[in-house]
Structures are given as structure tokens and as C-alpha cells.
Design a protein around this motif. Structure first.
Motif, PDB file in Angstrom:
ATOM      1  N   PHE A 129       3.610  13.977   3.092  1.00 34.80           N
ATOM      2  CA  PHE A 129       3.955  13.780   4.498  1.00 34.80           C
ATOM      3  C   PHE A 129       3.376  12.482   5.040  1.00 34.80           C
ATOM      4  N   LEU A 130       2.120  12.186   4.713  1.00 34.59           N
ATOM      5  CA  LEU A 130       1.472  10.981   5.239  1.00 34.59           C
ATOM      6  C   LEU A 130       2.158   9.714   4.732  1.00 34.59           C
ATOM      7  N   PHE A 131       2.497   9.689   3.452  1.00 34.71           N
ATOM      8  CA  PHE A 131       3.104   8.471   2.911  1.00 34.71           C
ATOM      9  C   PHE A 131       4.585   8.365   3.267  1.00 34.71           C
ATOM     10  N   PHE A 145       0.823  -1.211   0.000  1.00 32.95           N
ATOM     11  CA  PHE A 145       0.000   0.000   0.000  1.00 32.95           C
ATOM     12  C   PHE A 145       0.857   1.261   0.000  1.00 32.95           C
ATOM     13  N   CYS A 146       1.918   1.284   0.819  1.00 26.62           N
ATOM     14  CA  CYS A 146       2.735   2.483   0.971  1.00 26.62           C
ATOM     15  C   CYS A 146       3.510   2.802  -0.308  1.00 26.62           C
ATOM     16  N   SER A 147       4.177   1.814  -0.877  1.00 29.87           N
ATOM     17  CA  SER A 147       4.977   2.047  -2.070  1.00 29.87           C
ATOM     18  C   SER A 147       4.100   2.372  -3.270  1.00 29.87           C
ATOM     19  N   SER A 148       2.970   1.672  -3.410  1.00 33.60           N
ATOM     20  CA  SER A 148       2.049   1.981  -4.499  1.00 33.60           C
ATOM     21  C   SER A 148       1.491   3.395  -4.348  1.00 33.60           C
ATOM     22  N   GLY A 149       1.193   3.795  -3.102  1.00 37.86           N
ATOM     23  CA  GLY A 149       0.716   5.153  -2.874  1.00 37.86           C
ATOM     24  C   GLY A 149       1.760   6.203  -3.203  1.00 37.86           C
ATOM     25  N   ALA A 198       5.757   9.426   6.121  1.00 37.42           N
ATOM     26  CA  ALA A 198       5.689   8.962   7.508  1.00 37.42           C
ATOM     27  C   ALA A 198       5.408   7.466   7.572  1.00 37.42           C
ATOM     28  N   SER A 199       4.552   6.979   6.684  1.00 35.81           N
ATOM     29  CA  SER A 199       4.297   5.530   6.632  1.00 35.81           C
ATOM     30  C   SER A 199       5.527   4.772   6.172  1.00 35.81           C
ATOM     31  N   ASN A 200       6.312   5.387   5.279  1.00 35.03           N
ATOM     32  CA  ASN A 200       7.545   4.753   4.818  1.00 35.03           C
ATOM     33  C   ASN A 200       8.585   4.651   5.931  1.00 35.03           C
ATOM     34  N   ILE A 201       8.506   5.558   6.907  1.00 36.77           N
ATOM     35  CA  ILE A 201       9.386   5.502   8.082  1.00 36.77           C
ATOM     36  C   ILE A 201       8.897   4.458   9.085  1.00 36.77           C
ATOM     37  N   SER A 202       7.689   3.921   8.868  1.00 30.37           N
ATOM     38  CA  SER A 202       7.021   3.026   9.818  1.00 30.37           C
ATOM     39  C   SER A 202       6.563   3.794  11.056  1.00 30.37           C
ATOM     40  N   PHE A 203       6.016   4.978  10.814  1.00 31.63           N
ATOM     41  CA  PHE A 203       5.485   5.793  11.901  1.00 31.63           C
ATOM     42  C   PHE A 203       4.082   5.306  12.235  1.00 31.63           C
ATOM     43  N   PRO A 204       3.737   5.173  13.517  1.00 28.93           N
ATOM     44  CA  PRO A 204       2.395   4.693  13.870  1.00 28.93           C
ATOM     45  C   PRO A 204       1.323   5.687  13.407  1.00 28.93           C
ATOM     46  N   PRO A 205       0.132   5.175  13.049  1.00 34.49           N
ATOM     47  CA  PRO A 205      -0.347   3.793  13.167  1.00 34.49           C
ATOM     48  C   PRO A 205      -0.165   2.965  11.904  1.00 34.49           C
ATOM     49  N   CYS A 206       0.943   3.124  11.201  1.00 34.21           N
ATOM     50  CA  CYS A 206       1.160   2.414   9.950  1.00 34.21           C
ATOM     51  C   CYS A 206       1.388   0.917  10.216  1.00 34.21           C
ATOM     52  N   GLU A 247      -8.655  11.559  -7.701  1.00 37.93           N
ATOM     53  CA  GLU A 247      -7.263  11.447  -7.251  1.00 37.93           C
ATOM     54  C   GLU A 247      -7.186  11.405  -5.732  1.00 37.93           C
ATOM     55  N   LEU A 248      -7.995  12.194  -5.053  1.00 42.35           N
ATOM     56  CA  LEU A 248      -8.035  12.133  -3.584  1.00 42.35           C
ATOM     57  C   LEU A 248      -8.566  10.789  -3.100  1.00 42.35           C
ATOM     58  N   LEU A 249      -9.526  10.236  -3.839  1.00 44.38           N
ATOM     59  CA  LEU A 249     -10.055   8.919  -3.474  1.00 44.38           C
ATOM     60  C   LEU A 249      -8.979   7.848  -3.621  1.00 44.38           C
ATOM     61  N   MET A 250      -8.164   7.931  -4.668  1.00 50.42           N
ATOM     62  CA  MET A 250      -7.056   6.978  -4.835  1.00 50.42           C
ATOM     63  C   MET A 250      -6.089   7.051  -3.655  1.00 50.42           C
ATOM     64  N   MET A 251      -5.768   8.261  -3.214  1.00 51.88           N
ATOM     65  CA  MET A 251      -4.857   8.424  -2.079  1.00 51.88           C
ATOM     66  C   MET A 251      -5.470   7.842  -0.800  1.00 51.88           C
ATOM     67  N   LEU A 252      -6.771   8.101  -0.614  1.00 49.99           N
ATOM     68  CA  LEU A 252      -7.435   7.577   0.585  1.00 49.99           C
ATOM     69  C   LEU A 252      -7.482   6.055   0.585  1.00 49.99           C
ATOM     70  N   LEU A 253      -7.752   5.466  -0.579  1.00 48.09           N
ATOM     71  CA  LEU A 253      -7.845   4.006  -0.658  1.00 48.09           C
ATOM     72  C   LEU A 253      -6.491   3.328  -0.493  1.00 48.09           C
ATOM     73  N   HIS A 254      -5.404   4.068  -0.653  1.00 48.13           N
ATOM     74  CA  HIS A 254      -4.086   3.551  -0.291  1.00 48.13           C
ATOM     75  C   HIS A 254      -3.814   3.724   1.209  1.00 48.13           C
ATOM     76  N   TRP A 255      -4.202   4.872   1.740  1.00 44.33           N
ATOM     77  CA  TRP A 255      -3.790   5.231   3.096  1.00 44.33           C
ATOM     78  C   TRP A 255      -4.660   4.582   4.169  1.00 44.33           C
ATOM     79  N   ILE A 256      -5.960   4.422   3.914  1.00 48.13           N
ATOM     80  CA  ILE A 256      -6.874   3.908   4.949  1.00 48.13           C
ATOM     81  C   ILE A 256      -6.539   2.471   5.331  1.00 48.13           C
ATOM     82  N   PRO A 257      -6.448   1.508   4.389  1.00 43.06           N
ATOM     83  CA  PRO A 257      -6.088   0.144   4.835  1.00 43.06           C
ATOM     84  C   PRO A 257      -4.684   0.052   5.417  1.00 43.06           C
TER      85      PRO A 257
END
Length: 416
Positions: A320-322, A281-285, A324-332, A392-402
Motif C-alpha cells: 500500500f505504501l509503495f 526509490f519508489c520503483s526500486s522499493g 501510494a507513492s507510485n500514484i504520487s500521493f503526498p508526502p511522496c 527486510e523491513l530495514l530495506m523497505m524503510l530505507l527505500h520509503w524514508i528518503p
């Protein structure tokens, strides 16, 4: 799962992008009824769920001028080959799906790539894949004839080289940055989101059949992958192309997954599964977000893309959100995956703690470098951009939410 496969073939006859996209959503809901206690069948189901989810994102990312029946056929071909790889019970059928899935990526690279160098990148990918996969085919064929094969490094590498190229392991990774740079956005999304996970699933499937053989011969690869991940983390600081930097980050994350898998401990297997799903999810996002940025600035250079936080704050928020997820920042989901992987490596050999500390530090710093150098500072070239659309915002959300909600119940992404 035969119903889903027949449904996909029925969708091919319809040849409509809208119907294909919504059919994939129905398949994801249909797969909920096949959830069982755990083990290998649940692992197969989880990877197929990830594949369909990211394929929906691919369909949404294709612009109207690029939509064609040929591209839709390639997407369906890719999905069927991944079904064949993940739901196979024998190694030979898995090998067929494993190799068939390379051809759609190659066609996407040749037909919808950006630069003239895409031919060279495609030849790199096909040569690496075919050359290192042939020994695996020979070993699978002779496995049924020679029950007691020699327990040596040659046999080990003949089994493992195909999977280590798919990860890719450090030293066998040269095809991946080239393929990412030349591939379109939807090609990079499926390449980083699912194709790299085929190597991890192959090692997991092989460990079920010959776990002791992998444990005896693969111990040196654990420290080798950690050292390679540290070296590539330092190489990330020398990159000026955003796509190259994200491609190298995928290799770094897969190096820790390979180290955790080869420990053959429950914590390592669970951590590798969490890391592969989270990284998908993170890399695809990240690649999808980079594609949206490239469509506006028409460049992937870090120097030319500075200052987006001043002219397009919503874009910087998603970066910033992605990052941070790439750093493994919670709640990732990457956070529990890295914790389990580090724990399994320390249980395997407590003397590797220094490598783990260096790996965790440098693999975090390059994500901070990616965000700060690409979003902050003054921008001297651009004044304004068209903001993100609802799709485009929906694509970002569908990557970030799960990616951030799966941490609420880790049993969903655990083998046992």
C-alpha cells in the motif's frame, strides 16, 4: 571525488561484503561535505548519492547462497562506471561510462537470471543499446570538428536516440520489460533505480551544450511521449505478471520526465530531477518488495498472489505504501515532481491540458489496480508465510524514508 574512487578500489582488495556495505554508508556521509550552491555539480552529486544508496540496498537484498566474489566485483564495476558517467565533464567520457554500465547489468542477467529466456533478453538489451548508441559516438566525435552542424531532425535523432533508448521512450521500450522479467531482484532494483536515470541525465547534459538545438527539434516528442504514456497505462491493465506491470509503470513515469525535460524550462528541469530521484526509490522499493513476495509465494502472477492482506498484513502494508507513492500521493517526492512537470508542459503549450488530464488519471488507476488485485480478495492456495525479517523491513524503510522526507526541503532535489 577521487578519494571515494580510491576507497572503492581499496574495498575491492578487501573482498568482503560486510566491509563494502559499511564503506558505502561512509561514502554517503562523506559526500555531504561536497554540497555546493547548485547547478550541474550538485546534480552530479545527487545522482551519485542515489546510486550509492540503491547499491547498498542491492547488497542487502542478495541472499547468503548467492554471495560470491564475482557478484561483488560486478557491483563495484557498476559503481565505477556510473561514477565515470555522472562525474565526467566531457561527452566522450560520459559516453564511455554510459556504455560500460550496460555490461554489469548484462552479466547479472546472464549469471543470476531466473528463466532460460534471459539470453534472449540480454541480446535485446545489448542490441538496442549498441545500435542506437553508435550515432551518438559519431556525433560526439564530429562535434569538435564541425562547429556549425545542420539543424535538422537527422542530427537531432543521432544525438538523442541513445538517451531515448535508456529512458526508455515509448516505441523503444521493448527491451526493458524483457530484461526486468528475467533479471534477479537486485538486477531489477539497479536497472529501474539508476540505469533509467542515465537517459535523463544525458538529455540534461546535452541541453547545457546545445539547448536551442534540442528545443527546436524536440517539440513533437513532448506530445508523443504523453500519448505513449497514456497507451502504456491502458496496457498495464492487461498484465497478469506483477513484474511486467511495475516495469511498464517505470516507462510511463519516464515518458512524463522526457516531456518535461524537452520543454527546457526551469520548472521542467526541477520537476524531472525530483521525479527521477523519487522514482528511483519508489520503483526500486516495488521491485524489492516483489522479490520478497516471490520468495514466499514462488509466483509473480496477480491471480496466484491474491489475499495477502489476510495471511501477511505487513506485506500488504508495504504494498500500500509503495503503490501510494507510485500514484504520487503526498508526502511522496513524486508529487512535487509531477506538479512541476505538468506546469512546465502547460507553459510550453496550454492545448496539451487534455493529454495531461488523461495521463494523470490512467497512471493513477493502474497502481490502484496493482494493489487491489494483488492484495485483496480470497486466497485459495496459501495459508501462512514466514514474516519479514528485520533486515527486510530495514530495506523497505530505507527505500520509503528518503522518498517521503525529501519533500520537506525541495531545494535538496532542485537544480536551482
Amino acid at each position: 571525488m577521487l578519494e571515494i574512487l580510491l576507497g572503492i578500489l581499496f574495498v575491492v582488495v578487501l573482498k568482503d561484503w560486510f566491509i563494502v556495505t559499511y564503506s558505502m554508508m561512509i561514502y554517503i556521509l562523506f559526500m555531504v561535505f561536497f554540497i555546493n550552491e547548485g547547478g550541474e555539480p550538485y546534480t552530479k552529486l545527487l545522482f551519485i548519492w542515489l546510486t550509492i544508496w540503491l547499491l547498498i540496498m542491492m547488497l542487502m537484498s542478495v541472499t547468503e547462497e548467492l554471495k560470491s566474489q564475482e557478484l561483488l566485483f560486478i557491483f563495484i564495476w557498476l559503481l565505477i562506471s556510473l561514477y565515470l558517467a555522472f562525474f565526467s565533464d566531457t561527452l566522450i567520457v560520459f559516453y564511455l561510462g554510459f556504455e560500460m554500465s550496460v555490461i554489469p547489468i548484462l552479466l547479472i542477467l546472464f549469471g543470476w537470471g531466473y528463466q532460460p529466456d534471459r539470453m534472449e533478453a540480454g541480446f535485446y538489451m545489448i542490441l538496442y543499446t549498441m545500435f542506437f548508441s553508435l550515432p551518438l559516438l559519431l556525433k560526439i566525435y564530429y562535434m569538435n570538428i564541425l562547429v556549425n552542424f545542420n539543424n535538422n531532425l537527422l542530427n537531432f535523432f543521432m544525438f538523442m536516440m541513445a538517451f531515448m533508448v535508456k529512458f526508455p521512450m515509448v516505441g523503444l521500450h521493448y527491451w526493458l520489460p524483457r530484461a526486468h522479467v528475467e533479471a534477479p531482484v537486485f538486477g531489477s532494483m539497479i536497472l529501474a533505480g539508476v540505469m533509467l536515470k542515465l537517459g535523463g541525465y544525458g538529455v540534461y547534459k546535452l541541453s547545457l551544450k546545445m539547448g536551442d538545438f534540442l528545443f527546436i527539434n524536440g517539440q513533437f516528442l513532448i506530445s508523443f511521449s504523453l500519448i505513449g504514456g497514456i497507451i502504456l497505462s491502458l496496457i498495464c491493465f492487461m498484465q497478469s505478471d506483477l513484474k511486467l506491470l511495475i516495469a511498464y509503470s517505470s516507462i510511463i513515469h519516464m515518458s512524463i520526465v522526457l516531456s518535461g525535460l524537452l520543454t527546457l524550462q526551469i520548472s521542467g528541469l526541477n520537476g524531472s530531477l525530483m521525479m527521477m530521484v523519487g522514482h528511483g526509490f519508489c520503483s526500486s522499493g516495488l521491485f524489492c518488495l516483489l522479490g520478497l513476495t516471490y520468495n514466499r509465494s514462488m509466483t509473480r502472477s496477480i491471480i496466484m498472489n491474491k489475499g495477502f492482506i489476510m495471511i501477511m498484513p505487513i506485506c500488504s502494508l508495504w504494498w500500500f505504501l509503495f503503490c501510494a507513492s507510485n500514484i504520487s500521493f503526498p508526502p511522496c517526492l513524486n508529487l512535487p515532481g509531477e506538479i512541476f512537470l505538468f506546469l512546465s508542459i502547460l507553459l510550453f503549450n496550454k492545448n496539451l491540458y487534455l493529454l495531461i488530464i488523461l495521463f494523470s488519471i490512467f497512471s493513477s488507476l493502474y497502481s490502484i489496480y496493482l494493489f487491489s488485485f494483488s492484495q485483496q480478495s480470497l486466497n485459495w492456495q496459501f495459508f501462512s508465510f514466514k514474516s519479514f525479517s528485520i533486515q527486510e523491513l530495514l530495506m523497505m524503510l530505507l527505500h520509503w524514508i528518503p522518498l517521503n522526507l525529501l519533500i520537506l526541503d525541495l531545494s535538496v532535489v532542485s537544480i536551482c
